[in-house]
Design an enzyme around this catalytic site. Structure first.
Site, PDB file in Angstrom:
ATOM      1  N   HIS A   1       9.781  -7.106 -21.348  1.00  0.00           N
ATOM      2  CA  HIS A   1       8.478  -6.915 -20.715  1.00  0.00           C
ATOM      3  C   HIS A   1       8.703  -6.226 -19.377  1.00  0.00           C
ATOM      4  CE1 HIS A   1       4.443  -7.363 -19.339  1.00  0.00           C
ATOM      5  NE2 HIS A   1       4.791  -8.176 -18.344  1.00  0.00           N
TER       6      HIS A   1
ATOM      7  N   HIS B   1      -1.573  -4.582 -15.427  1.00  0.00           N
ATOM      8  CA  HIS B   1      -2.098  -5.916 -15.137  1.00  0.00           C
ATOM      9  C   HIS B   1      -1.579  -6.518 -13.839  1.00  0.00           C
ATOM     10  CE1 HIS B   1       1.499  -6.552 -17.727  1.00  0.00           C
ATOM     11  NE2 HIS B   1       1.728  -7.565 -16.916  1.00  0.00           N
TER      12      HIS B   1
ATOM     13  N   ASP C   1       1.086 -10.515 -21.269  1.00  0.00           N
ATOM     14  CA  ASP C   1       1.122 -11.007 -19.890  1.00  0.00           C
ATOM     15  C   ASP C   1      -0.212 -11.023 -19.172  1.00  0.00           C
ATOM     16  OD1 ASP C   1       2.476 -12.124 -17.726  1.00  0.00           O
ATOM     17  OD2 ASP C   1       2.950 -10.195 -16.832  1.00  0.00           O
TER      18      ASP C   1
ATOM     19  N   ASP D   1       7.049  -4.552 -16.294  1.00  0.00           N
ATOM     20  CA  ASP D   1       5.854  -4.312 -15.480  1.00  0.00           C
ATOM     21  C   ASP D   1       5.909  -2.936 -14.839  1.00  0.00           C
ATOM     22  OD1 ASP D   1       4.349  -6.856 -15.577  1.00  0.00           O
ATOM     23  OD2 ASP D   1       6.167  -7.688 -14.684  1.00  0.00           O
TER      24      ASP D   1
END
Length: 961
Positions: A96, A470, A220, A98
């Protein structure tokens, strides 16, 4: 130029992909469940949803006489075999990544500033590709196309060939496919579609159909919007998986085996158009406890040499089987999924794969002794295929997943408002991007060169795509990362400015005589007040025909949205002009000396209040308010000031009341002539924290509307959902935070109503709000906090402001409308669109040149009121992308919640356009060929019928004469 309507793409297809694998099939439904026939999907086939006619890459025209045909897909052939009589555990290696959070997007990619967080995306991709080549059984999924795009550009042809082969064989699978994993509370649907388009287009053009994601992966985001699910469904995704679910909802779903469901994501679109299979992952997006084998983890590796004293194979196999059996107890089928990875993992992929290889080997070896557990490398697509094959029923979900809480006093509702200035800048940038896209089309190639060099929308498009992340527009990043997001947006404005100079002409605001250009990017005429800072005391305003336009000069008093210029005598003034602008139009007015008038008007203002933030030091919980969490220390807000200074103004153009609640809160309530809505302009900050208390500032509207606990908020700017105080539609809520637990995201509007009246508030950015008492509607405007909320960001939400330390001043506008409920949507739908896509102003010194074109419209006539021109952008040198949407929900408007037909043919003067250059753009086909009918609901080949909330996408091929 000339053009042909090359084809209609499926409703929201965001690339030139011709495969639309929407696995739905006929569904048998009940009030609470639906069934997916096992025969609908086989291991070698996926559904291809075709709407009308399209051209294949070879150029051959194909007509679909049915909605679904089946095609063989390589990606499904690559799925590993499973054991029907066993519990099949799908291990999904993933990372994951970001696109900014604790570090900037650049720092994350290059592995810089590891003193903040150890993370380097380029090394992750290097390592994963190397390890995938060592064993054809291994799998990996990748999500953030923005990062992969950077990495791909740096690879040589040999490496690109290797990666392409991995993708073709299904060993490297792209999931989600957007430029980022977007936030779901603070994003507007136009920006979400754009960022998905950017990522999916790159994947399609690079890898073809094998690169096309089939599963949405939102592991997420902090709550999940129904409109996001609707968008994914319309884009043709087979399913959605996410990681974060309210703790009470999750506990209930685990007991009832409802962790997987069918999400019916629209009340307006006919099922299954917005239906999406949705699954909640068992461990968020992390591996099970004790089975993390990344260099960032501390779990023991598998030590499989029996001669070693610390040999642990038996212990690990036993613990894993216990975990697998426990998980199977809360899911419905003999297939379960486990995410093997987490934040920025696999930088040294060998650690993961070496231990996963051993885990699979030793667990499956137990089958010879009667074990009924089968481990396999897999992907979400392969897992979803097996669920479809299971031929079972699934619970039906029709609301959304807001608000999200992970404990009794930990509601993630603060980020709905966090960093209000960044949220506003992102919304303004979206408006500028859409205008830039339109001018790029209307101005043609000549408009891409201007006074400031080469222009274009690419940099703004990428900056906006990153901003949808996000931890970007959500306001949950570190301060230096927030600065970086804003800087990227600012850099994107520059190339778009070239289109303005080429098409609209532009300069700073000159005096005493200047020409103002107003460009309306909407497909309808709008009434929009223009407020300008000026130095003179009197001006006259004239339209393009030389007719005078009502205007007035009034004292600025530092409260106007624009900064005021000082004249030689030190006075600042604001010039107010109400403008009516036709669609896609440039409109110019000449300003010269005129007149001014002031009198008095009074109104009853809304309340400006604040919640004091919890410091996390009470007996109930140690949770403080922070960037994510909203937790006031009292359920009763405090009045900011009982002493309010009031001034009022009334003139020929507007009436307004100006209020000063103190040195850090002011508001102006303004009503323009002939306007149907009231404007509330608020200014908050710097929020004082010298008393040791963080503060969360709200405005509240108290009415006598009988709401019975109900209020309404929009989902990503589109459909509106009913909310009920202290209630959740899918479980019995135990309310532990009466304020924060009732807050919902407001992206563009919220309202309260009874049978007689509806109060609608239209916002200029994403904010949080609620109805805490009957007849009341409150919206949070600004937050300044003193403590980190212990969710990873590691710093309090205390934005520094202009001087770097005093605190941020935020400014914004709310539009209020009071109408009968049955007429409310007729006002708030177009009003919200006009706030999102605001008219663009530019200026030219002096009077316009005699050769200037004083009026121009890109449309022959306004679109029907129900139709919104969602997208008009240059796709490539020969094609233009056009999206039309029906902007009304079913049953919300007696006048406009009906199917509407738009004729695309130029001769009807409904759509399409001329460019600014002498060349004309028309809609026609080669050698007079008529386009074929796009949909069975279309009455003729050139007619496009839109049902409520429907979006349809077209490519217009454009060629030079």
């Amino acid at each position: 130029m000339r053009g042909e309507l090359a084809r209609e793409l499926p409703p929201l297809v965001s690339s030139q992909a011709y495969l639309y694998h929407l696995v739905r099939g006929p569904v048998a439904s009940s009030a609470r469940s639906v069934v997916f026939p096992g025969s609908a999907v086989s291991r070698l086939r996926a559904a291809l949803w075709l709407q009308g006619t399209w051209k294949s890459p070879a150029g051959q025209r194909t007509t679909a006489g049915i909605n679904r045909v089946f095609v063989t897909l390589v990606v499904l052939q690559s799925c590993p075999g499973t054991q029907p009589s066993m519990l099949n555990v799908h291990l999904v290696p993933h990372t994951h990544d970001d696109v900014g959070w604790l570090k900037t997007v650049d720092q994350y990619y290059y592995g810089d500033r590891n003193d903040i967080q150890h993370a380097g995306v380029q090394y992750i991709l290097d390592s994963v590709v190397e390890q995938l080549q060592k064993d054809p059984a291994r799998r990996f999924i990748y999500v953030e196309t923005g990062f992969f795009y950077r990495w791909w550009r740096q690879q040589d042809q040999a490496m690109r060939h290797i990666v392409t082969q991995l993708v073709d064989e299904g060993r490297l699978e792209f999931i989600n496919g957007g430029w980022c994993m977007s936030d779901e509370a603070a994003t507007h649907y136009t920006a979400v579609i754009d960022q998905m388009t950017l990522g999916l287009r790159f994947l399609n053009e690079t890898f073809g159909e094998c690169g096309r994601p089939r599963v949405a992966w939102h592991i997420d985001p902090f709550g999940h919007a129904r409109e996001h699910a609707s968008i994914f469904a319309q884009m043709g995704y087979d399913g959605l998986f996410f990681g974060r679910l309210d703790y009470q909802d999750k506990a209930r779903r685990m007991k009832t085996k409802e962790m997987e469901m069918l999400w019916r994501a629209s009340d307006s679109l006919t099922p299954p158009m917005a239906d999406l299979f949705t699954g909640v992952l068992p461990n968020g997006y992390n591996p099970p406890d004790g089975f993390c084998w990344d260099q960032l983890c501390n779990d023991a590796p598998i030590r499989d040499d029996p001669q070693l004293e610390d040999f642990n194979v038996d212990d690990i196999v036993k613990r894993f089987l216990n975990v697998a059996h426990a998980q199977s107890e809360v899911y419905k089928t003999t297939h379960i999924i486990m995410t093997m990875g987490s934040d920025f993992q696999y930088e040294n992929a060998n650690l993961w794969y070496k231990n996963l290889d051993k885990l699979i080997h030793y667990v499956n070896a137990k089958q010879s002794n009667g074990s009924k557990v089968n481990l396999l490398y897999s992907t979400p697509s392969c897992y979803l295929q097996e669920l479809h094959n299971a031929n079972t029923t699934w619970p039906l979900k029709t609301d959304d997943f807001f608000p999200y809480a992970d404990d009794a006093h930990d509601f993630w509702t603060g980020y709905f408002t966090s960093r209000p200035a960044l949220k506003r800048y992102e919304r303004l940038s979206n408006s500028r991007l859409q205008t830039c896209n339109q001018l790029e089309v209307l101005g043609g190639r000549r408009s891409r060169k201007g006074l400031f060099g080469e222009g274009g929308s690419d940099s703004m498009r990428e900056a906006m795509a990153v901003a949808q992340h996000h931890d970007a527009v959500s306001g949950t990043e570190k301060q230096h990362v927030a600065f970086d997001y804003a800087k990227r947006l600012a850099a994107g404005w520059g190339p778009c400015q070239v289109h303005l100079t080429a098409n609209l002409e532009h300069s700073s605001l000159p005096l005493p005589q200047f020409t103002m250009n107003v460009y309306n990017p909407l497909g309808h005429a709008v009434m929009w007040p223009v407020r300008l800072p000026v130095n003179g005391t009197a001006y006259g305003v004239f339209d393009a025909k030389g007719s005078p336009v009502d205007s007035v000069v009034s004292d600025c008093l530092g409260l106007d949205i624009f900064s005021c210029f000082s004249s030689s005598v030190g006075a600042g003034y604001g010039l107010d002009v109400p403008c009516t602008i036709v669609p896609l139009q440039q409109w110019r007015s000449l300003f010269s000396d005129g007149l001014s008038l002031v009198s008095v008007f009074l109104c009853s203002p809304p309340h400006s209040l604040r919640y004091n933030a919890s410091a996390g030091n009470n007996a109930e919980s140690r949770q403080p308010s922070g960037a994510y969490i909203f937790r006031p220390n009292s359920s009763t807000p405090f009045i900011i000031s009982k002493m309010i200074k009031v001034d009022s103004v009334k003139n020929a153009v507007l009436q307004e009341v100006r209020q000063w609640f103190g040195p850090w809160v002011t508001q102006v309530v303004r009503l323009y002539k002939d306007s149907r809505q009231l404007e509330l302009e608020w200014t908050v900050g710097p929020v004082p924290v010298g008393d040791g208390l963080g503060k969360e500032v709200i405005t509240r509207f108290d009415t006598n509307i009988r709401t019975s606990g109900l209020f309404y908020t929009d989902s990503n700017g589109r459909e509106v959902l009913e909310r009920r105080r202290d209630y959740r539609p899918t479980w019995d809520l135990k309310q532990t935070e009466p304020i924060a637990g009732n807050y919902y995201p407001i992206n563009s509007r919220a309202y309260i109503k009874d049978k007689d009246n509806q109060l609608t508030v239209v916002t200029d950015r994403s904010q949080g709000g609620s109805s805490i008492a009957d007849g009341s509607l409150e919206i949070m405007l600004h937050r300044r906090l003193l403590y980190d909320d212990v969710r990873g960001v590691g710093e309090p939400l205390s934005e520094p402001g202009e001087d770097g330390q005093g605190g941020l001043v935020a400014r914004g506008t709310l539009l209020l409308a009071l109408t009968p409920p049955e007429k409310a949507a007729d006002l708030h739908r177009p009003l919200a669109q006009s706030v999102v896509l605001q008219p663009l102003l530019s200026f030219q010194q002096g009077a316009p040149q005699s050769s200037s074109q004083l009026e121009f419209s890109g449309l022959h006539a306004a679109l029907p009121p129900a139709v919104h021109l969602l997208t008009l952008s240059q796709w490539d040198r020969e094609s233009v992308l056009i999206r039309l949407e029906h902007q009304y929900q079913a049953k919300e408007s007696k006048s406009f919640s009906e199917p509407v037909t738009v004729n695309l043919q130029v001769s009807t003067k409904v759509l399409f356009f001329f460019s600014f250059s002498p060349d004309r753009m028309c809609v026609c086909t080669n050698e007079g060929e008529q386009p074929q009918r796009q949909s069975p609901s279309d009455p003729s080949p050139w007619d496009v019928t839109l049902n409520p909330m429907e979006i349809r996408t077209f490519l217009l091929r454009v060629m030079q004469h």
